[in-house]
Design an enzyme around this catalytic site. Structure first.
Site, PDB file in Angstrom:
ATOM      1  N   ASN A 114       0.617  -1.081  -0.125  1.00 53.24           N
ATOM      2  CA  ASN A 114      -0.069   0.128  -0.210  1.00 53.24           C
ATOM      3  C   ASN A 114       0.943   1.342   0.007  1.00 53.24           C
ATOM      4  O   ASN A 114       0.323   2.330   0.540  1.00 53.24           O
ATOM      5  CB  ASN A 114      -0.981  -0.088   1.145  1.00 53.24           C
ATOM      6  CG  ASN A 114      -0.418  -0.095   2.541  1.00 53.24           C
ATOM      7  OD1 ASN A 114       0.712  -0.140   2.654  1.00 53.24           O
ATOM      8  ND2 ASN A 114      -1.135  -0.049   3.594  1.00 53.24           N
ATOM      9  N   HIS A 117       3.521   3.845   4.495  1.00 54.40           N
ATOM     10  CA  HIS A 117       3.023   4.066   6.101  1.00 54.40           C
ATOM     11  C   HIS A 117       2.917   5.321   6.816  1.00 54.40           C
ATOM     12  O   HIS A 117       3.626   6.249   6.293  1.00 54.40           O
ATOM     13  CB  HIS A 117       4.131   3.197   7.087  1.00 54.40           C
ATOM     14  CG  HIS A 117       3.855   3.160   8.388  1.00 54.40           C
ATOM     15  ND1 HIS A 117       2.987   2.287   9.045  1.00 54.40           N
ATOM     16  CD2 HIS A 117       4.191   4.032   9.428  1.00 54.40           C
ATOM     17  CE1 HIS A 117       2.999   2.585  10.147  1.00 54.40           C
ATOM     18  NE2 HIS A 117       3.756   3.490  10.637  1.00 54.40           N
ATOM     19  N   GLU A 128       8.146   5.238  16.646  1.00 55.54           N
ATOM     20  CA  GLU A 128       8.537   4.908  15.299  1.00 55.54           C
ATOM     21  C   GLU A 128       9.756   5.789  14.823  1.00 55.54           C
ATOM     22  O   GLU A 128      10.535   5.456  14.090  1.00 55.54           O
ATOM     23  CB  GLU A 128       7.321   4.887  14.278  1.00 55.54           C
ATOM     24  CG  GLU A 128       6.395   3.890  14.421  1.00 55.54           C
ATOM     25  CD  GLU A 128       4.751   3.892  13.906  1.00 55.54           C
ATOM     26  OE1 GLU A 128       4.205   3.205  13.986  1.00 55.54           O
ATOM     27  OE2 GLU A 128       4.892   4.940  12.859  1.00 55.54           O
TER      28      GLU A 128
HETATM   29  P1  CMP Z   1       0.530   0.025   7.660  1.00 49.83           P
HETATM   30  O1  CMP Z   1      -0.160   1.313   7.833  1.00 49.83           O
HETATM   31  O2  CMP Z   1       2.173   0.070   7.213  1.00 49.83           O
HETATM   32  O3  CMP Z   1       0.352  -1.000   8.793  1.00 49.83           O
HETATM   33  C1  CMP Z   1       0.322  -2.422   8.925  1.00 49.83           C
HETATM   34  C2  CMP Z   1       0.561  -2.815   7.597  1.00 49.83           C
HETATM   35  O4  CMP Z   1       0.010  -4.241   7.628  1.00 49.83           O
HETATM   36  C3  CMP Z   1      -0.452  -2.032   6.850  1.00 49.83           C
HETATM   37  O5  CMP Z   1      -0.037  -0.656   6.466  1.00 49.83           O
HETATM   38  C4  CMP Z   1      -0.463  -3.099   5.545  1.00 49.83           C
HETATM   39  O6  CMP Z   1       0.771  -3.067   4.492  1.00 49.83           O
HETATM   40  C5  CMP Z   1      -0.491  -4.391   6.260  1.00 49.83           C
HETATM   41  N1  CMP Z   1      -1.862  -4.938   6.558  1.00 49.83           N
HETATM   42  C6  CMP Z   1      -2.768  -4.370   7.095  1.00 49.83           C
HETATM   43  N2  CMP Z   1      -3.875  -5.060   6.900  1.00 49.83           N
HETATM   44  C7  CMP Z   1      -3.788  -6.126   6.185  1.00 49.83           C
HETATM   45  C8  CMP Z   1      -4.373  -6.992   5.646  1.00 49.83           C
HETATM   46  N3  CMP Z   1      -5.743  -7.427   5.604  1.00 49.83           N
HETATM   47  N4  CMP Z   1      -3.881  -7.996   4.930  1.00 49.83           N
HETATM   48  C9  CMP Z   1      -2.557  -7.835   4.285  1.00 49.83           C
HETATM   49  N5  CMP Z   1      -1.644  -6.761   4.834  1.00 49.83           N
HETATM   50  C10 CMP Z   1      -2.335  -6.076   5.747  1.00 49.83           C
END
Ligand code: CMP
Length: 139
Positions: A114, A117, A128
């Protein structure tokens, strides 16, 4: 009072697509000041430590594998009400739910890959930021 610092990482999917410059530009255009910046590649232990709060989630192992698959760009950002303001700029965790014009709507490909972060609270922003940067690296 809301804090004025947040922490971000541009994730391996986005650095791998050469989107670092575009994303940093969106961040500064939105009024954030970069107070610390580095490109690095996380070890397995570092990624596990950063995401320790998710260690019991079914996606944890895949997340660690993804986050160690290439370089990340970490930054400390300053703006009034930084955490909330930055979360509005990046959009929902799942890009399918992200608002138009947000970084994740534009550049994320899945809920895992995604693009960026963003800290979810003032307290986590401090934790962090300190995980990645020493006092000598913060301006
Ligand atoms: P981030 O905001 O970095 O925080 C935790 C990360 O876990 C999130 O972004 C995604 O990259 C990952 N993540 C969160 N939910 C899911 C999910 N349901 N399936 C796979 N990856 C996830």
């Amino acid at each position: 009072m809301k804090g004025n610092i947040t922490f971000t990482m541009i994730k391996p999917d986005a650095t791998g697509k050469n989107l670092t410059g575009k994303i940093l530009s969106m961040i500064t255009e939105a009024g954030f000041t970069i107070r610390a910046l580095k490109m690095t590649r996380l070890s397995k232990e570092q990624a596990e430590g950063f995401y320790a709060v998710h260690k019991d989630k079914p996606f944890f192992n895949d997340l660690v594998k993804f986050m160690t698959s290439g370089p990340v760009v970490a930054a400390i950002l300053e703006k009034e009400n930084a955490v909330e303001s930055f979360r509005a700029l990046i959009g929902a965790t799942n890009p399918a739910n992200a608002a138009e014009g947000t970084i994740r709507k534009l550049y994320a490909s899945s809920v895992q890959e995604n693009a960026v972060h963003g800290s979810d609270s003032d307290e986590n922003a401090q934790i962090e930021a300190s995980y990645f940067f020493s006092n000598l690296e913060r301006f």
